[in-house]
Design a protein around this motif. Structure first.
Motif, PDB file in Angstrom:
ATOM      1  N   GLY A  87       0.789  -1.221   0.000  1.00  0.00           N
ATOM      2  CA  GLY A  87       0.000   0.000   0.000  1.00  0.00           C
ATOM      3  C   GLY A  87       0.816   1.264   0.000  1.00  0.00           C
ATOM      4  O   GLY A  87       0.334   2.316   0.412  1.00  0.00           O
ATOM      5  N   GLY A  88       2.079   1.202  -0.456  1.00  0.00           N
ATOM      6  CA  GLY A  88       2.882   2.414  -0.508  1.00  0.00           C
ATOM      7  C   GLY A  88       3.514   2.796   0.810  1.00  0.00           C
ATOM      8  O   GLY A  88       4.224   3.789   0.880  1.00  0.00           O
ATOM      9  N   ARG A  89       3.270   2.027   1.874  1.00  0.00           N
ATOM     10  CA  ARG A  89       3.878   2.329   3.172  1.00  0.00           C
ATOM     11  C   ARG A  89       5.254   1.699   3.245  1.00  0.00           C
ATOM     12  O   ARG A  89       5.399   0.495   3.037  1.00  0.00           O
ATOM     13  N   LEU A  90       6.236   2.495   3.526  1.00  0.00           N
ATOM     14  CA  LEU A  90       7.605   2.011   3.600  1.00  0.00           C
ATOM     15  C   LEU A  90       7.934   1.607   5.022  1.00  0.00           C
ATOM     16  O   LEU A  90       7.375   2.131   5.990  1.00  0.00           O
ATOM     17  N   SER A  91       8.876   0.686   5.149  1.00  0.00           N
ATOM     18  CA  SER A  91       9.339   0.270   6.465  1.00  0.00           C
ATOM     19  C   SER A  91      10.848   0.096   6.417  1.00  0.00           C
ATOM     20  O   SER A  91      11.465   0.198   5.363  1.00  0.00           O
ATOM     21  N   GLY A  92      11.427  -0.196   7.576  1.00  0.00           N
ATOM     22  CA  GLY A  92      12.872  -0.340   7.665  1.00  0.00           C
ATOM     23  C   GLY A  92      13.515   0.916   8.210  1.00  0.00           C
ATOM     24  O   GLY A  92      12.852   1.797   8.759  1.00  0.00           O
ATOM     25  N   THR A  93      14.820   0.985   8.061  1.00  0.00           N
ATOM     26  CA  THR A  93      15.599   2.086   8.632  1.00  0.00           C
ATOM     27  C   THR A  93      16.447   2.738   7.553  1.00  0.00           C
ATOM     28  O   THR A  93      17.027   2.049   6.708  1.00  0.00           O
ATOM     29  N   VAL A  94      16.517   4.062   7.595  1.00  0.00           N
ATOM     30  CA  VAL A  94      17.434   4.822   6.747  1.00  0.00           C
ATOM     31  C   VAL A  94      18.328   5.634   7.666  1.00  0.00           C
ATOM     32  O   VAL A  94      17.855   6.485   8.420  1.00  0.00           O
ATOM     33  N   ARG A  95      19.611   5.351   7.624  1.00  0.00           N
ATOM     34  CA  ARG A  95      20.581   6.087   8.449  1.00  0.00           C
ATOM     35  C   ARG A  95      21.227   7.178   7.609  1.00  0.00           C
ATOM     36  O   ARG A  95      21.772   6.896   6.540  1.00  0.00           O
ATOM     37  N   VAL A  96      21.152   8.402   8.097  1.00  0.00           N
ATOM     38  CA  VAL A  96      21.694   9.560   7.388  1.00  0.00           C
ATOM     39  C   VAL A  96      22.887  10.102   8.164  1.00  0.00           C
ATOM     40  O   VAL A  96      22.748  10.516   9.320  1.00  0.00           O
ATOM     41  N   ALA A  97      24.056  10.102   7.547  1.00  0.00           N
ATOM     42  CA  ALA A  97      25.243  10.724   8.126  1.00  0.00           C
ATOM     43  C   ALA A  97      25.312  12.165   7.635  1.00  0.00           C
ATOM     44  O   ALA A  97      25.176  12.418   6.430  1.00  0.00           O
ATOM     45  N   THR A 117       3.647  10.109   6.645  1.00  0.00           N
ATOM     46  CA  THR A 117       3.337   9.345   5.439  1.00  0.00           C
ATOM     47  C   THR A 117       3.765   7.890   5.567  1.00  0.00           C
ATOM     48  O   THR A 117       3.072   6.984   5.094  1.00  0.00           O
ATOM     49  N   HIS A 118       4.907   7.667   6.230  1.00  0.00           N
ATOM     50  CA  HIS A 118       5.457   6.318   6.372  1.00  0.00           C
ATOM     51  C   HIS A 118       5.758   6.044   7.848  1.00  0.00           C
ATOM     52  O   HIS A 118       6.913   6.087   8.286  1.00  0.00           O
ATOM     53  N   PRO A 119       4.735   5.750   8.646  1.00  0.00           N
ATOM     54  CA  PRO A 119       4.931   5.582  10.087  1.00  0.00           C
ATOM     55  C   PRO A 119       5.797   4.388  10.469  1.00  0.00           C
ATOM     56  O   PRO A 119       6.293   4.322  11.597  1.00  0.00           O
ATOM     57  N   ASP A 120       5.992   3.447   9.554  1.00  0.00           N
ATOM     58  CA  ASP A 120       6.829   2.282   9.845  1.00  0.00           C
ATOM     59  C   ASP A 120       8.294   2.497   9.457  1.00  0.00           C
ATOM     60  O   ASP A 120       9.113   1.587   9.611  1.00  0.00           O
ATOM     61  N   LEU A 121       8.610   3.680   8.952  1.00  0.00           N
ATOM     62  CA  LEU A 121       9.973   3.983   8.522  1.00  0.00           C
ATOM     63  C   LEU A 121      10.732   4.675   9.649  1.00  0.00           C
ATOM     64  O   LEU A 121      10.247   5.642  10.239  1.00  0.00           O
ATOM     65  N   ASP A 122      11.905   4.162   9.974  1.00  0.00           N
ATOM     66  CA  ASP A 122      12.757   4.751  11.010  1.00  0.00           C
ATOM     67  C   ASP A 122      13.881   5.555  10.362  1.00  0.00           C
ATOM     68  O   ASP A 122      14.543   5.071   9.438  1.00  0.00           O
ATOM     69  N   ILE A 123      14.100   6.761  10.865  1.00  0.00           N
ATOM     70  CA  ILE A 123      15.181   7.615  10.375  1.00  0.00           C
ATOM     71  C   ILE A 123      16.211   7.785  11.482  1.00  0.00           C
ATOM     72  O   ILE A 123      15.881   8.193  12.592  1.00  0.00           O
TER      73      ILE A 123
END
Length: 297
Positions: A87-97, A117-123
């Motif tokens: 359904g277009g919902r992203l999940s997982g983790t994106v690490r930004v340096a 927009t993507h509550p399952d996405l961790d930043i």
């Protein structure tokens, strides 16, 4: 024949250069890591690492394998992402340096819409003022002040920004008048710790007041901003930090303006991931809307 699972161990050692560190990240003992690397080398018939003071360093054969191992990792991640997300919902983790200023004052305050927009996405935001954060490849995206030397990443201009000198009215009223840059030699300057700084673009005080040492030194711009806002001295700050703060006034605005650039870095093997592309799009939007940033033409 190469055992695909051995490539996980190979990638962690290539990125961390330490068996112990790789083992911790993989959740195994370092002897297990060493055994899996040895098995991989036997199956390939080539040594993949040399032992050096800096740790485990890739050989020529190791560099050749790294390209394929990262491509396999990217394919597996993309497959997991496409089957796990719906359904277009992203999940997982994106690490930004990122440099401290961008991460704290630009990126962190602009995450609400993406998270909604993507509550399952961790930043994850990792701030640093050293280049070694890129060499370890412990990031999914990076914002840097200089284009990197690594060939395994894509690099593009993100935004231009300017810096200036700032102090409080109280500090300026109780210290010698600043009419030109050379007058700063009579003032308490706030800057970076030289021994912890390996990014030439941040050595700004050296250009403004050559030979004058900062008396208050921190390893991040947040500490410099806090010290300047408390009336401790004069600091070089991005305009997007200094201008909105009512406690601070610009010093020598017509004489001292320093231009710098942010670069957006993404490992080639992660560029195809939807969650990474979503964060890239968000950062591009920020670059066009954030006061104090301008998008290169």
């Amino acid at each position: 024949m190469i055992v695909a699972d051995d490539l996980r161990y190979f990638l962690e050692v290539a990125r961390t250069r330490r068996l112990l560190t790789a083992g911790r990240r993989l959740g195994v003992n370092h002897t297990t890591v060493g055994r899996r690397i040895a098995a991989l080398e036997r199956s390939i018939g080539n040594r993949l690492f040399d032992r050096a003071p800096a740790g485990w360093v890739l050989t020529d054969a190791g560099h050749r394998l790294l390209v394929h191992a990262e491509a396999i990792e990217s394919t597996l991640l993309a497959a997991m992402e496409s089957t796990a997300s719906g359904g277009g919902r992203l999940s997982g983790t994106v690490r930004v340096a990122t440099p401290d200023g961008f991460g704290t004052f630009v990126l962190a305050p602009n995450l609400a819409e993406l998270c909604a927009t993507h509550p399952d996405l961790d930043i994850q935001i990792v701030t640093a003022t050293r280049n070694d954060v890129l060499s370890t490849r412990e990031f999914d995206l990076a914002v840097t002040l200089e284009p990197p030397a690594q060939r395994s990443v894509e690099c593009a201009e993100l935004a231009d920004y300017e810096l200036g000198l700032y102090a409080t009215c109280e500090y300026l009223a109780t210290h010698p008048r600043i009419a030109r840059a050379t007058d700063l030699q009579e003032h308490r300057l706030i800057g970076y710790i030289d021994s912890l700084l390996d990014i030439a673009a941040l050595r700004i005080l050296d250009d403004i007041v050559p030979g004058h040492r900062a008396q208050i030194q921190t390893n991040n711009v947040t500490g410099q901003w806090t010290a300047a806002a408390a009336g401790s001295g004069v600091a070089v700050l991005p305009l997007y930090i200094g201008d909105p703060d009512p406690r601070l006034v610009r010093v020598l605005p017509d004489e001292v303006t320093v231009a710098r650039k942010y670069w957006l870095i993404v490992p080639r093997d992660l560029r195809r991931l939807a969650r990474v592309r979503a964060v890239i799009a968000m950062m591009r939007t920020i670059a066009t809307t954030q006061p104090g940033l301008t998008v290169p033409s």
